[in-house]
Design a protein around this motif. Structure first.
Motif, PDB file in Angstrom:
ATOM      1  N   ARG A 138       0.833  -1.201   0.000  1.00 25.55           N
ATOM      2  CA  ARG A 138       0.000   0.000   0.000  1.00 25.55           C
ATOM      3  C   ARG A 138       0.871   1.256   0.000  1.00 25.55           C
ATOM      4  NH1 ARG A 138      -5.261  -0.891   3.897  1.00 25.55           N
ATOM      5  NH2 ARG A 138      -5.606  -3.118   3.484  1.00 25.55           N
ATOM      6  N   PRO A 139       0.369   2.345  -0.566  1.00 29.12           N
ATOM      7  CA  PRO A 139       1.145   3.598  -0.533  1.00 29.12           C
ATOM      8  C   PRO A 139       1.233   4.142   0.894  1.00 29.12           C
ATOM      9  CG  PRO A 139      -1.052   3.991  -1.402  1.00 29.12           C
ATOM     10  CD  PRO A 139      -0.915   2.501  -1.277  1.00 29.12           C
ATOM     11  N   ILE A 140       2.333   4.800   1.191  1.00 24.95           N
ATOM     12  CA  ILE A 140       2.472   5.553   2.442  1.00 24.95           C
ATOM     13  C   ILE A 140       2.522   7.021   2.048  1.00 24.95           C
ATOM     14  CG2 ILE A 140       3.885   5.992   4.490  1.00 24.95           C
ATOM     15  CD1 ILE A 140       4.948   3.165   4.293  1.00 24.95           C
ATOM     16  N   GLU A 141       1.493   7.735   2.427  1.00 28.42           N
ATOM     17  CA  GLU A 141       1.350   9.131   2.007  1.00 28.42           C
ATOM     18  C   GLU A 141       1.615  10.068   3.187  1.00 28.42           C
ATOM     19  OE1 GLU A 141      -2.659   9.229   0.672  1.00 28.42           O
ATOM     20  OE2 GLU A 141      -2.311   7.863  -1.022  1.00 28.42           O
ATOM     21  N   THR A 142       2.014  11.292   2.879  1.00 22.63           N
ATOM     22  CA  THR A 142       2.159  12.316   3.909  1.00 22.63           C
ATOM     23  C   THR A 142       1.342  13.530   3.492  1.00 22.63           C
ATOM     24  OG1 THR A 142       4.146  13.240   2.876  1.00 22.63           O
ATOM     25  CG2 THR A 142       4.450  11.537   4.561  1.00 22.63           C
ATOM     26  N   LYS A 143       0.824  14.237   4.489  1.00 19.05           N
ATOM     27  CA  LYS A 143      -0.011  15.388   4.192  1.00 19.05           C
ATOM     28  C   LYS A 143       0.099  16.394   5.324  1.00 19.05           C
ATOM     29  CE  LYS A 143      -4.646  16.526   2.545  1.00 19.05           C
ATOM     30  NZ  LYS A 143      -5.984  15.995   2.201  1.00 19.05           N
ATOM     31  N   TRP A 144       0.235  17.662   4.960  1.00 22.03           N
ATOM     32  CA  TRP A 144       0.252  18.735   5.943  1.00 22.03           C
ATOM     33  C   TRP A 144      -1.174  19.271   6.084  1.00 22.03           C
ATOM     34  CZ3 TRP A 144       4.686  19.801   8.577  1.00 22.03           C
ATOM     35  CH2 TRP A 144       5.871  19.281   8.055  1.00 22.03           C
ATOM     36  N   VAL A 145      -1.645  19.379   7.309  1.00 19.52           N
ATOM     37  CA  VAL A 145      -3.016  19.830   7.546  1.00 19.52           C
ATOM     38  C   VAL A 145      -3.032  20.868   8.656  1.00 19.52           C
ATOM     39  CG1 VAL A 145      -4.025  17.634   6.802  1.00 19.52           C
ATOM     40  CG2 VAL A 145      -3.484  17.995   9.215  1.00 19.52           C
ATOM     41  N   THR A 146      -4.135  21.563   8.749  1.00 14.90           N
ATOM     42  CA  THR A 146      -4.344  22.497   9.861  1.00 14.90           C
ATOM     43  C   THR A 146      -5.075  21.778  10.990  1.00 14.90           C
ATOM     44  OG1 THR A 146      -6.504  23.239   9.064  1.00 14.90           O
ATOM     45  CG2 THR A 146      -4.553  24.390   8.217  1.00 14.90           C
ATOM     46  N   LYS A 147      -5.104  22.410  12.136  1.00  9.49           N
ATOM     47  CA  LYS A 147      -5.777  21.820  13.287  1.00  9.49           C
ATOM     48  C   LYS A 147      -7.255  21.606  12.993  1.00  9.49           C
ATOM     49  CE  LYS A 147      -6.279  22.323  18.298  1.00  9.49           C
ATOM     50  NZ  LYS A 147      -5.978  23.174  19.475  1.00  9.49           N
ATOM     51  N   ASP A 148      -7.873  22.533  12.267  1.00 12.87           N
ATOM     52  CA  ASP A 148      -9.302  22.418  11.950  1.00 12.87           C
ATOM     53  C   ASP A 148      -9.584  21.255  11.001  1.00 12.87           C
ATOM     54  OD1 ASP A 148      -9.830  24.608  13.549  1.00 12.87           O
ATOM     55  OD2 ASP A 148      -9.701  26.041  11.890  1.00 12.87           O
ATOM     56  N   LEU A 200      -8.158  18.319  11.055  1.00  6.69           N
ATOM     57  CA  LEU A 200      -7.911  17.007  11.661  1.00  6.69           C
ATOM     58  C   LEU A 200      -9.181  16.184  11.804  1.00  6.69           C
ATOM     59  CD1 LEU A 200      -5.334  17.870  14.478  1.00  6.69           C
ATOM     60  CD2 LEU A 200      -4.919  16.601  12.366  1.00  6.69           C
ATOM     61  N   ALA A 201     -10.313  16.846  11.982  1.00  2.92           N
ATOM     62  CA  ALA A 201     -11.585  16.129  12.184  1.00  2.92           C
ATOM     63  C   ALA A 201     -11.964  15.291  10.965  1.00  2.92           C
ATOM     64  CB  ALA A 201     -12.687  17.122  12.512  1.00  2.92           C
ATOM     65  N   GLN A 202     -11.360  15.557   9.819  1.00  4.66           N
ATOM     66  CA  GLN A 202     -11.686  14.802   8.608  1.00  4.66           C
ATOM     67  C   GLN A 202     -11.039  13.414   8.590  1.00  4.66           C
ATOM     68  OE1 GLN A 202     -10.612  17.121   5.138  1.00  4.66           O
ATOM     69  NE2 GLN A 202     -11.165  19.057   6.128  1.00  4.66           N
ATOM     70  N   TYR A 203     -10.123  13.162   9.545  1.00  2.00           N
ATOM     71  CA  TYR A 203      -9.345  11.924   9.501  1.00  2.00           C
ATOM     72  C   TYR A 203      -9.584  11.087  10.763  1.00  2.00           C
ATOM     73  CZ  TYR A 203      -6.965  14.519   5.840  1.00  2.00           C
ATOM     74  OH  TYR A 203      -6.695  15.254   4.710  1.00  2.00           O
ATOM     75  N   ASN A 204      -9.627   9.800  10.568  1.00  2.00           N
ATOM     76  CA  ASN A 204      -9.807   8.864  11.682  1.00  2.00           C
ATOM     77  C   ASN A 204      -8.440   8.590  12.311  1.00  2.00           C
ATOM     78  OD1 ASN A 204     -10.844   6.962  13.451  1.00  2.00           O
ATOM     79  ND2 ASN A 204     -10.738   5.297  11.955  1.00  2.00           N
ATOM     80  N   LEU A 205      -7.977   9.534  13.123  1.00  2.99           N
ATOM     81  CA  LEU A 205      -6.635   9.460  13.674  1.00  2.99           C
ATOM     82  C   LEU A 205      -6.531   8.375  14.734  1.00  2.99           C
ATOM     83  CD1 LEU A 205      -5.726  13.239  14.033  1.00  2.99           C
ATOM     84  CD2 LEU A 205      -5.174  11.680  12.167  1.00  2.99           C
ATOM     85  N   ARG A 206      -5.384   7.704  14.737  1.00  2.43           N
ATOM     86  CA  ARG A 206      -5.139   6.650  15.723  1.00  2.43           C
ATOM     87  C   ARG A 206      -4.930   7.223  17.118  1.00  2.43           C
ATOM     88  NH1 ARG A 206      -0.037   4.706  16.150  1.00  2.43           N
ATOM     89  NH2 ARG A 206       0.385   4.870  13.921  1.00  2.43           N
ATOM     90  N   LYS A 207      -4.355   8.412  17.211  1.00  3.72           N
ATOM     91  CA  LYS A 207      -4.149   9.054  18.511  1.00  3.72           C
ATOM     92  C   LYS A 207      -4.244  10.566  18.332  1.00  3.72           C
ATOM     93  CE  LYS A 207       0.912   9.148  18.142  1.00  3.72           C
ATOM     94  NZ  LYS A 207       2.187   8.741  18.760  1.00  3.72           N
ATOM     95  N   VAL A 208      -4.411  11.256  19.432  1.00  2.65           N
ATOM     96  CA  VAL A 208      -4.579  12.708  19.402  1.00  2.65           C
ATOM     97  C   VAL A 208      -3.269  13.373  19.002  1.00  2.65           C
ATOM     98  CG1 VAL A 208      -5.104  14.747  20.794  1.00  2.65           C
ATOM     99  CG2 VAL A 208      -6.367  12.621  21.163  1.00  2.65           C
TER     100      VAL A 208
END
Length: 391
Positions: free
Chosen positions: A155-165, A167-175
């Motif tokens: 599978r691809p390993i992707e990186t992305k820069w995001v803002t704090k606002d 973050l809610a779009q992603y199912n993050l594993r940890k805070v």
């Protein structure tokens, strides 16, 4: 941070940059560049090494807003544009291990809802600490199997820069603990995690993941594992050990475990028989010594345990005896004093009298004492002092 070479292209091996400044800290000099592919220590991942021009870079640290490249070389002839080159073997190994940690951690969450609370990338092994107090072999096997499935799927390993606002779009594993320069490392439909480390571009480049051991750390379980080329290194090491054990046991490798089990069983039986024989010899030795009320004797290279056992045999055979035993060992003198049940004098009086003569230390009770010290007096002088303490 987004424009740093190691974030723009994790697979970069060489680069050019301009020197911003140079400096020194104690025994090390450092170089600051306007950009770099050298990853500084952080987030559980060790620093890169390599070269700037012909100077070897041995450490990279982020100090305030600077990334400092440390070298023991002379900086007097370096200025302007430089060429940087990574120690790629080290860098790619770190990327394999770090990506493998993401994959294994996500497997434990997916299968059992076990969260990882810490991560350490060592020179030989990688560890994660899980927030559980118990884990079964079946759970470990299942997590390892799932991790290797993800690796094999490439599978691809992707990186992305995001803002704090965002973050809610992603199912993050940890805070995520930072408010700006938030960088996500994403394995689509599997793991979404805030991370500032370097990773390969696909899970297939991790190669393979193998869990090697676990240990209990307070209320957590520490899992030791390796990825990529480290799996081959560990396999080679274990193969060499297994081959050596099998050769010494004169058994095929596949039968080495059973052969070793039989060897240990035989060794324990032999050890027990030897101990029984040694006790029999000590009892025989005690018979002669127990004929005297003051059973005094000197020995060469006797352990304190042997003296204690002999003293007990003597006082058991003659309840009115006092055993005074001295061992002249290679680097020190040792002694034991014991009384039979019909004697009333405290053996502590003996140790108190002789320990100062040898700068010694000892312990015991009224019935039996032992001690040892420097060979600043002879064994005979020590034994004479013990006899005098009784009189």
């Amino acid at each position: 941070m987004k424009e740093l070479f190691y974030y723009e292209d994790a697979m970069i091996k060489e680069f050019t940059a301009e020197i911003v400044k140079t400096g020194s800290e104690e025994t090390r000099n450092f170089i600051v560049l306007n950009n770099t592919a050298f990853y500084p220590t952080g987030g559980g991942q060790p620093h890169d090494t390599g070269w700037i021009n012909d100077l070897e870079i041995i450490d990279v640290e982020k100090v305030d807003d600077e990334i400092r490249h440390y070298t023991v070389g002379n900086l007097s002839n370096i200025s302007g544009e430089i060429k940087g080159k990574l120690n790629w073997g080290r860098r790619f190994d770190h990327m394999q291990q770090h990506a493998g940690q993401h994959i294994l951690t996500a497997a434990f969450v997916e299968l059992f809802d076990f969260a990882t609370v810490s991560f350490h990338l060592g020179t030989e092994l990688v560890t994660i600490d899980l927030n559980v107090s118990e884990i079964s072999d079946d759970q470990l096997a299942a997590a390892e199997k799932r991790a290797n499935e993800i690796i094999l799927e490439n599978r691809p390993i992707e990186t992305k820069w995001v803002t704090k606002d965002e973050l809610a779009q992603y199912n993050l594993r940890k805070v995520v603990k930072v408010d700006e320069d938030i960088r996500l490392v994403i394995i689509p439909d599997y793991d979404y995690n805030g991370c500032g480390g370097t990773h390969p571009t696909s899970t297939g480049q991790v190669g393979l993941l193998k869990i090697l051991a676990t240990e209990k750390m307070k209320q957590q379980i520490r899992v030791h594992f390796v990825c990529g080329n480290r799996v081959l290194q560990q396999l080679a090491m274990r193969k060499n050990v297994l081959s050596d054990v099998a050769r010494q046991l004169s058994a095929p490798e596949e039968d080495a475990s059973e052969a070793l089990r039989k060897f240990v069983k035989t060794a324990k039986s032999t050890e027990k028989s030897l101990a029984e024989a040694q006790d029999a010899l000590l009892e025989f030795e005690a018979q002669a010594l127990a004929k005297e009320k003051i059973a005094a004797a000197m020995f060469e290279n006797r352990s304190i345990q042997s003296l204690q056992k002999l003293a007990r045999f003597i006082t058991q055979q003659n309840e009115d005896a006092i055993a005074l035993l001295v061992a002249n060992n290679e680097d020190k003198l040792q002694f034991v004093a014991a009384r039979g049940s019909q004697q009333t004098q405290s053996m502590k009086e003996i140790s108190a009298a002789v320990l100062p003569l040898m700068n010694g230390k000892g312990g015991g009770n009224d019935a039996l004492v032992q001690g040892g010290g420097e060979k600043i007096i002879s064994a005979q002088a020590l034994l004479d002092a013990m006899k005098k303490a009784i009189q």
